[in-house]
Design an enzyme around this catalytic site. Structure first.
Site, PDB file in Angstrom:
ATOM      1  N   ARG A  23       7.488  -6.567  -3.746  1.00  0.00           N
ATOM      2  CA  ARG A  23       8.035  -7.447  -2.707  1.00  0.00           C
ATOM      3  C   ARG A  23       8.518  -8.739  -3.368  1.00  0.00           C
ATOM      4  O   ARG A  23       7.913  -9.216  -4.321  1.00  0.00           O
ATOM      5  CB  ARG A  23       6.917  -7.740  -1.705  1.00  0.00           C
ATOM      6  CG  ARG A  23       7.304  -8.474  -0.479  1.00  0.00           C
ATOM      7  CD  ARG A  23       6.142  -8.532   0.520  1.00  0.00           C
ATOM      8  NE  ARG A  23       5.945  -7.219   1.123  1.00  0.00           N
ATOM      9  CZ  ARG A  23       4.765  -6.676   1.386  1.00  0.00           C
ATOM     10  NH1 ARG A  23       3.655  -7.324   1.120  1.00  0.00           N
ATOM     11  NH2 ARG A  23       4.693  -5.484   1.936  1.00  0.00           N
ATOM     12  N   ASN A  87      -4.473 -11.713  -0.622  1.00  0.00           N
ATOM     13  CA  ASN A  87      -4.154 -10.552  -1.443  1.00  0.00           C
ATOM     14  C   ASN A  87      -5.088 -10.497  -2.638  1.00  0.00           C
ATOM     15  O   ASN A  87      -5.192 -11.474  -3.385  1.00  0.00           O
ATOM     16  CB  ASN A  87      -2.724 -10.656  -1.990  1.00  0.00           C
ATOM     17  CG  ASN A  87      -1.691 -10.672  -0.904  1.00  0.00           C
ATOM     18  OD1 ASN A  87      -1.493  -9.684  -0.224  1.00  0.00           O
ATOM     19  ND2 ASN A  87      -1.020 -11.817  -0.734  1.00  0.00           N
ATOM     20  N   ASP A 103      -0.064  -6.927  -7.185  1.00  0.00           N
ATOM     21  CA  ASP A 103      -0.775  -6.729  -5.926  1.00  0.00           C
ATOM     22  C   ASP A 103      -1.649  -5.484  -6.051  1.00  0.00           C
ATOM     23  O   ASP A 103      -1.160  -4.412  -6.379  1.00  0.00           O
ATOM     24  CB  ASP A 103       0.241  -6.560  -4.789  1.00  0.00           C
ATOM     25  CG  ASP A 103      -0.420  -6.377  -3.445  1.00  0.00           C
ATOM     26  OD1 ASP A 103      -1.038  -5.305  -3.228  1.00  0.00           O
ATOM     27  OD2 ASP A 103      -0.318  -7.266  -2.598  1.00  0.00           O
ATOM     28  N   ASP A 120      -6.970  -2.199   4.025  1.00  0.00           N
ATOM     29  CA  ASP A 120      -6.292  -1.334   3.051  1.00  0.00           C
ATOM     30  C   ASP A 120      -7.198  -0.728   1.980  1.00  0.00           C
ATOM     31  O   ASP A 120      -6.753  -0.443   0.871  1.00  0.00           O
ATOM     32  CB  ASP A 120      -5.120  -2.077   2.394  1.00  0.00           C
ATOM     33  CG  ASP A 120      -4.122  -2.581   3.421  1.00  0.00           C
ATOM     34  OD1 ASP A 120      -3.950  -1.912   4.455  1.00  0.00           O
ATOM     35  OD2 ASP A 120      -3.520  -3.649   3.198  1.00  0.00           O
ATOM     36  N   GLU A 123      -5.717   2.652   0.961  1.00  0.00           N
ATOM     37  CA  GLU A 123      -4.555   2.476   0.090  1.00  0.00           C
ATOM     38  C   GLU A 123      -5.015   2.121  -1.332  1.00  0.00           C
ATOM     39  O   GLU A 123      -4.484   2.634  -2.322  1.00  0.00           O
ATOM     40  CB  GLU A 123      -3.644   1.386   0.648  1.00  0.00           C
ATOM     41  CG  GLU A 123      -2.415   1.127  -0.171  1.00  0.00           C
ATOM     42  CD  GLU A 123      -1.547   0.005   0.380  1.00  0.00           C
ATOM     43  OE1 GLU A 123      -0.530  -0.300  -0.260  1.00  0.00           O
ATOM     44  OE2 GLU A 123      -1.872  -0.575   1.443  1.00  0.00           O
TER      45      GLU A 123
END
Length: 176
Positions: A23, A87, A103, A120, A123
């Protein structure tokens, strides 16, 4: 590694462990820049995802990056209070192109009443297997989740009373 200068507008680049871009935030104003710490502010900035999709942030934010800590903190200033998106990431580097970090999927969302949730985890486990995060990185990241939770509970750093107000006021001086 140099440092971004106060008042400078910089990009923020987030990568994944495999080196691929994740990103990009188009513009953040540096409010404080040292070898160890960068505090920035932005509002309605363009964000580009790795697949090319774009969106614009909805509210002012104060961003906190540290060169020794494996997390960064984004404080979003909304009408009903400050929301934090944290994060779990590598420490930042600055290379005159952008402020950059890796990240690592895990995130903590903190609400104005300072309650929080860890996000997350699935993930993280999927990417940990796919990208073969080393055990040492896994331990560092989990230790930093614990450290971040202590900061939230102790109201340390960006979670301290008045921290965001002070830096948001500084950000507003650059918008005039």
């Amino acid at each position: 590694m140099g440092i971004p200068m106060e008042g400078e507008r910089v990009q923020i680049h987030s990568y994944k462990h495999n080196g691929k871009i994740h990103r990009v935030w188009e513009e953040t104003t540096v409010l404080k820049g040292t070898q160890g710490l960068v505090i920035g502010g932005n509002d309605r900035t363009l964000v580009t995802e790795s697949d090319g999709r774009t969106w614009i942030t909805r509210e002012p934010a104060i961003c906190y990056f540290h060169s020794q800590l494996w997390f960064n903190i984004i404080a979003m200033i909304r009408e009903d209070g400050v929301y934090y998106y944290c994060n779990i990431s590598s420490p930042f580097i600055w290379d005159d192109e952008a402020l950059k970090y890796i990240d690592y999927d895990l995130d903590i969302k903190v609400f104005p009443d300072m309650t929080f949730i860890l996000l997350d985890e699935d993930e993280y486990e999927r990417h940990r297997a796919e990208m073969k995060y080393p055990d040492v990185i896994d331990k560092i990241l989990k230790d930093n989740v614990d450290k971040l939770i202590r900061w939230i509970r102790q109201r340390k750093g960006p979670f301290a009373p008045d921290f965001i107000d002070i830096w948001y006021e500084r950000y507003l001086t650059y918008r005039q």
